[in-house]
Scaffold this motif. Sequence first.
Motif, PDB file in Angstrom:
ATOM      1  N   PRO A 104       9.562   5.242  13.808  1.00 28.00           N
ATOM      2  CA  PRO A 104       9.415   4.429  12.598  1.00 28.00           C
ATOM      3  C   PRO A 104       9.768   5.218  11.343  1.00 28.00           C
ATOM      4  CG  PRO A 104       7.269   5.027  13.498  1.00 28.00           C
ATOM      5  CD  PRO A 104       8.283   5.477  14.492  1.00 28.00           C
ATOM      6  N   ARG A 105      10.446   4.596  10.442  1.00 28.22           N
ATOM      7  CA  ARG A 105      10.824   5.237   9.182  1.00 28.22           C
ATOM      8  C   ARG A 105       9.690   5.036   8.177  1.00 28.22           C
ATOM      9  NH1 ARG A 105      16.026   6.789   9.002  1.00 28.22           N
ATOM     10  NH2 ARG A 105      16.106   6.702   6.725  1.00 28.22           N
ATOM     11  N   ARG A 106       8.618   5.752   8.451  1.00 30.81           N
ATOM     12  CA  ARG A 106       7.410   5.653   7.633  1.00 30.81           C
ATOM     13  C   ARG A 106       6.942   7.056   7.268  1.00 30.81           C
ATOM     14  NH1 ARG A 106       3.296   2.690  11.497  1.00 30.81           N
ATOM     15  NH2 ARG A 106       1.886   3.015   9.707  1.00 30.81           N
ATOM     16  N   PRO A 107       6.301   7.215   6.124  1.00 28.40           N
ATOM     17  CA  PRO A 107       5.695   8.518   5.818  1.00 28.40           C
ATOM     18  C   PRO A 107       4.508   8.759   6.734  1.00 28.40           C
ATOM     19  CG  PRO A 107       5.107   6.911   4.125  1.00 28.40           C
ATOM     20  CD  PRO A 107       6.117   6.250   5.016  1.00 28.40           C
ATOM     21  N   LEU A 108       4.196  10.008   6.972  1.00 28.63           N
ATOM     22  CA  LEU A 108       3.172  10.360   7.944  1.00 28.63           C
ATOM     23  C   LEU A 108       1.808   9.779   7.588  1.00 28.63           C
ATOM     24  CD1 LEU A 108       2.438  12.013  10.487  1.00 28.63           C
ATOM     25  CD2 LEU A 108       1.995  13.958   8.960  1.00 28.63           C
ATOM     26  N   HIS A 109       1.453   9.765   6.307  1.00 30.83           N
ATOM     27  CA  HIS A 109       0.104   9.331   5.930  1.00 30.83           C
ATOM     28  C   HIS A 109      -0.143   7.848   6.175  1.00 30.83           C
ATOM     29  CE1 HIS A 109       2.693   9.268   2.300  1.00 30.83           C
ATOM     30  NE2 HIS A 109       2.134   8.083   2.095  1.00 30.83           N
ATOM     31  N   ASP A 110       0.916   7.077   6.388  1.00 26.04           N
ATOM     32  CA  ASP A 110       0.728   5.668   6.734  1.00 26.04           C
ATOM     33  C   ASP A 110      -0.100   5.506   8.008  1.00 26.04           C
ATOM     34  OD1 ASP A 110       2.052   4.660   4.591  1.00 26.04           O
ATOM     35  OD2 ASP A 110       3.691   3.727   5.717  1.00 26.04           O
ATOM     36  N   PHE A 111       0.003   6.472   8.912  1.00 29.85           N
ATOM     37  CA  PHE A 111      -0.717   6.364  10.183  1.00 29.85           C
ATOM     38  C   PHE A 111      -2.220   6.522   9.995  1.00 29.85           C
ATOM     39  CE2 PHE A 111       3.607   7.235  11.391  1.00 29.85           C
ATOM     40  CZ  PHE A 111       3.799   6.409  12.495  1.00 29.85           C
ATOM     41  N   LEU A 112      -2.637   7.321   9.001  1.00 30.87           N
ATOM     42  CA  LEU A 112      -4.059   7.417   8.690  1.00 30.87           C
ATOM     43  C   LEU A 112      -4.567   6.095   8.124  1.00 30.87           C
ATOM     44  CD1 LEU A 112      -6.702   8.967   8.417  1.00 30.87           C
ATOM     45  CD2 LEU A 112      -5.880   9.858   6.218  1.00 30.87           C
ATOM     46  N   HIS A 113      -3.787   5.492   7.224  1.00 25.84           N
ATOM     47  CA  HIS A 113      -4.182   4.199   6.666  1.00 25.84           C
ATOM     48  C   HIS A 113      -4.235   3.129   7.750  1.00 25.84           C
ATOM     49  CE1 HIS A 113      -2.621   5.725   2.533  1.00 25.84           C
ATOM     50  NE2 HIS A 113      -3.906   5.955   2.674  1.00 25.84           N
ATOM     51  N   SER A 114      -3.291   3.185   8.682  1.00 27.26           N
ATOM     52  CA  SER A 114      -3.288   2.199   9.770  1.00 27.26           C
ATOM     53  C   SER A 114      -4.534   2.348  10.645  1.00 27.26           C
ATOM     54  CB  SER A 114      -2.031   2.354  10.632  1.00 27.26           C
ATOM     55  OG  SER A 114      -0.877   2.035   9.903  1.00 27.26           O
ATOM     56  N   ALA A 115      -4.898   3.596  10.961  1.00 31.35           N
ATOM     57  CA  ALA A 115      -6.099   3.818  11.774  1.00 31.35           C
ATOM     58  C   ALA A 115      -7.338   3.317  11.047  1.00 31.35           C
ATOM     59  CB  ALA A 115      -6.237   5.302  12.105  1.00 31.35           C
ATOM     60  N   GLU A 124      -7.425   0.912   8.915  1.00 33.51           N
ATOM     61  CA  GLU A 124      -7.375  -0.549   8.866  1.00 33.51           C
ATOM     62  C   GLU A 124      -7.717  -1.177  10.214  1.00 33.51           C
ATOM     63  OE1 GLU A 124      -4.133  -4.141   7.959  1.00 33.51           O
ATOM     64  OE2 GLU A 124      -3.643  -2.041   7.484  1.00 33.51           O
ATOM     65  N   TRP A 125      -7.154  -0.606  11.307  1.00 37.86           N
ATOM     66  CA  TRP A 125      -7.331  -1.190  12.627  1.00 37.86           C
ATOM     67  C   TRP A 125      -8.624  -0.756  13.302  1.00 37.86           C
ATOM     68  CZ3 TRP A 125      -4.459  -5.061  14.553  1.00 37.86           C
ATOM     69  CH2 TRP A 125      -3.221  -5.309  13.953  1.00 37.86           C
ATOM     70  N   SER A 126      -9.078   0.455  13.003  1.00 40.69           N
ATOM     71  CA  SER A 126     -10.289   0.980  13.646  1.00 40.69           C
ATOM     72  C   SER A 126     -11.183   1.649  12.606  1.00 40.69           C
ATOM     73  CB  SER A 126      -9.920   1.983  14.745  1.00 40.69           C
ATOM     74  OG  SER A 126      -9.060   1.414  15.697  1.00 40.69           O
ATOM     75  N   PRO A 127     -11.644   0.897  11.601  1.00 42.35           N
ATOM     76  CA  PRO A 127     -12.361   1.518  10.480  1.00 42.35           C
ATOM     77  C   PRO A 127     -13.649   2.240  10.884  1.00 42.35           C
ATOM     78  CG  PRO A 127     -12.590  -0.880  10.425  1.00 42.35           C
ATOM     79  CD  PRO A 127     -11.549  -0.562  11.447  1.00 42.35           C
ATOM     80  N   LYS A 128     -14.348   1.719  11.896  1.00 37.97           N
ATOM     81  CA  LYS A 128     -15.628   2.319  12.292  1.00 37.97           C
ATOM     82  C   LYS A 128     -15.470   3.380  13.381  1.00 37.97           C
ATOM     83  CE  LYS A 128     -17.652  -0.438   9.451  1.00 37.97           C
ATOM     84  NZ  LYS A 128     -18.060   0.105   8.126  1.00 37.97           N
ATOM     85  N   ARG A 129     -14.289   3.517  13.911  1.00 37.29           N
ATOM     86  CA  ARG A 129     -14.026   4.514  14.939  1.00 37.29           C
ATOM     87  C   ARG A 129     -14.265   5.916  14.372  1.00 37.29           C
ATOM     88  NH1 ARG A 129     -13.512   6.164  20.259  1.00 37.29           N
ATOM     89  NH2 ARG A 129     -11.923   7.777  20.448  1.00 37.29           N
ATOM     90  N   THR A 130     -14.961   6.774  15.121  1.00 37.82           N
ATOM     91  CA  THR A 130     -15.193   8.145  14.665  1.00 37.82           C
ATOM     92  C   THR A 130     -13.871   8.895  14.620  1.00 37.82           C
ATOM     93  OG1 THR A 130     -17.424   8.198  15.586  1.00 37.82           O
ATOM     94  CG2 THR A 130     -16.380  10.316  15.136  1.00 37.82           C
ATOM     95  N   TYR A 158     -12.914   6.634  10.501  1.00 37.45           N
ATOM     96  CA  TYR A 158     -11.558   6.601   9.952  1.00 37.45           C
ATOM     97  C   TYR A 158     -11.556   5.999   8.549  1.00 37.45           C
ATOM     98  CZ  TYR A 158      -8.615   8.650  13.471  1.00 37.45           C
ATOM     99  OH  TYR A 158      -7.987   9.567  14.286  1.00 37.45           O
ATOM    100  N   GLN A 159     -12.410   5.035   8.317  1.00 40.54           N
ATOM    101  CA  GLN A 159     -12.489   4.460   6.977  1.00 40.54           C
ATOM    102  C   GLN A 159     -12.916   5.516   5.969  1.00 40.54           C
ATOM    103  OE1 GLN A 159     -15.818   1.705   5.917  1.00 40.54           O
ATOM    104  NE2 GLN A 159     -14.170   0.239   5.547  1.00 40.54           N
ATOM    105  N   ARG A 160     -13.924   6.298   6.331  1.00 37.71           N
ATOM    106  CA  ARG A 160     -14.435   7.331   5.426  1.00 37.71           C
ATOM    107  C   ARG A 160     -13.420   8.448   5.234  1.00 37.71           C
ATOM    108  NH1 ARG A 160     -20.076  10.619   6.548  1.00 37.71           N
ATOM    109  NH2 ARG A 160     -20.260  11.664   4.508  1.00 37.71           N
ATOM    110  N   LEU A 161     -12.784   8.893   6.318  1.00 35.53           N
ATOM    111  CA  LEU A 161     -11.782   9.958   6.209  1.00 35.53           C
ATOM    112  C   LEU A 161     -10.623   9.517   5.335  1.00 35.53           C
ATOM    113  CD1 LEU A 161     -10.857  12.792   7.184  1.00 35.53           C
ATOM    114  CD2 LEU A 161      -9.708  11.648   9.074  1.00 35.53           C
ATOM    115  N   SER A 162     -10.163   8.285   5.515  1.00 32.70           N
ATOM    116  CA  SER A 162      -9.069   7.765   4.699  1.00 32.70           C
ATOM    117  C   SER A 162      -9.465   7.708   3.226  1.00 32.70           C
ATOM    118  CB  SER A 162      -8.666   6.378   5.205  1.00 32.70           C
ATOM    119  OG  SER A 162      -7.619   5.849   4.431  1.00 32.70           O
ATOM    120  N   ARG A 163     -10.700   7.302   2.964  1.00 33.94           N
ATOM    121  CA  ARG A 163     -11.162   7.253   1.575  1.00 33.94           C
ATOM    122  C   ARG A 163     -11.207   8.645   0.953  1.00 33.94           C
ATOM    123  NH1 ARG A 163     -16.221   2.898   1.855  1.00 33.94           N
ATOM    124  NH2 ARG A 163     -14.945   0.998   1.881  1.00 33.94           N
ATOM    125  N   TYR A 164     -11.693   9.631   1.707  1.00 40.60           N
ATOM    126  CA  TYR A 164     -11.723  11.000   1.191  1.00 40.60           C
ATOM    127  C   TYR A 164     -10.319  11.499   0.865  1.00 40.60           C
ATOM    128  CZ  TYR A 164     -16.678  11.840   2.237  1.00 40.60           C
ATOM    129  OH  TYR A 164     -18.048  11.809   2.242  1.00 40.60           O
TER     130      TYR A 164
END
Length: 550
Positions: free
Chosen positions: A19-30, A32-38, A49-55
């Motif tokens: 995919p022609r995407r910047p690497l950090h998009d994958f953190l945002h995707s995780a 979004e799709w698995s916000p409560k996942r450790t 993942y929600q908390r890590l992305s926010r940090y």
Amino acid sequence: MRRWLDFYSPGTPKTVPIPRRPLHDFLHSAAEWSPKRTATIFYGHKFSYQRLSRYANQFAHGLHGLGIQPGDRVMIVLPNMPEFISSYYGILMIGGVVVLSNPDADVEQILLQLRQTDAKVLVTMRSFSELVRLASQEESVRQVVLVEFDKHVPDKVHQQLMSHWHIAGANKSALPKSTDEFGLLMNDLTMDAPYDAPDVPVSSEDLAAILFTSGTTDDPKGVCLSHGNLVANAIQTRHWVPDLEYGKEVFLAVVPLLHSYGMTTTMNVPITTASTIILLPVFEPKHVLEIIKEYKPTVFPGAPSIYAALAQLPEARSSGLGSIRVCISGSSPLPVEVQESFEKLTQGRLVEGYGLTEASPVTHANPLDGRRRPGSIGLPLPNTDAKIIDLATGEDLPPGQIGELLVRGPQVMRGYWQMPDESRALLEDGWLDTGDVAIMDVDGFFHVIGRTRDLIRAGEHTIYPRDVEELLYENNKVHEVAVVGVPRTAPEQKVKAFVVPRDGVELSENELIDLCRRRLEEYAVPWEIEFRDELPKSFTGKVIRRLLVE
């Protein structure tokens, strides 16, 4: 002709879309799709993942407030901890370039690399007092961001890290409570920053990271990797393990994230799959066994020295290692004896892989379905080409002939930082010259015989250190071995072996010499075997051969 494709594991695609995407998009995707996942586990502290992305978002905004613009360089000097990940991804979100020094670098090297890359910000531990003080005086450095590592880990772990890292000043007292003169605490930088991601356009072609090589043979060089390089290698490596399930895997991160292998296999790959990352800043075998028993990791990238140390522990057999399904070993050759003993403990698959920082780093790995070849680095990953060329003429060689290994693929670097001549010499028509002597068999499995500069010249004969090392490993009293040519720069060298015996055994030089005489040509038999308590190694466990002969 990609003859190796027929030997891929079932389920591993022959090519993968990148995919022609910047690497950090994958953190945002995780998130979004698995916000409560450790996302991370760090000494009992868990981030979703929600908390890590926010940090990471907040750190990006904090950097923007410091005036960091797209293309500006920000250096990270941190052990494996959540703040490493949030810093790394936060830098990328605002179009910045992550600069990673090698884990073995001392303070002088780090300061030099700060100057070479004109880094505007350094993110490091508050405990690295001397580095913090000196970096704050560098002309290009606008701010030193301080992370309070010691508040989150036991005192013993903090002391182990201080003694293991080569950063000058680590053993000195920490900075005083008032840090205004030297830097800014990360918590203060991100306080009240927005949770949402900054709106900064970043392309897959943009420079994402500059990783400095270890300098075990030459001066460290800054390897320039784009978002596209890093995304490609994360996707390629992820598909090498076809049964990985999104949002269900647990990765054990012992290899330093500062190192390209740790960065890709224990950070970027798990984030692309919304996996949990267990972060360990130091490798202490008994503690690792406890962590495995408690958190049950499924994927454990590592180095031969790590697997060997765990397999030797008597308690390993009763520690419940059965959760581990996949281990891909990098950084140095994987002895067959280590592979077999660790697989008996886990009932999982431990296979040897291969890579180099200039390729993000993974280019080869053995298949996980049982068709591996002992002593082989395996097959090129999807979308990767490899070939062997003649050492003298540069002509392509057929299977079965020894030459130099070249690789090509979307993970290969753009070049070295501010070294255009060296970059052109190493990259020709997209082919990366690895500097390794290797051979490809008729099925497309590659076997690395050694670094071109590690080959031993004995008159008209060329001796490959790994051939002698593998033979010595057949003696079950041998724990570790490294073979070198001495004198180092002489036109005609002798073979010398450095051996670390297993604990509690009696091992003689004559015993090993006799083994070699029965199986090797006379010119390849070591003229001397020196016993040592340990071998000099880099942070990732690679033996530093030059220190054995200097």
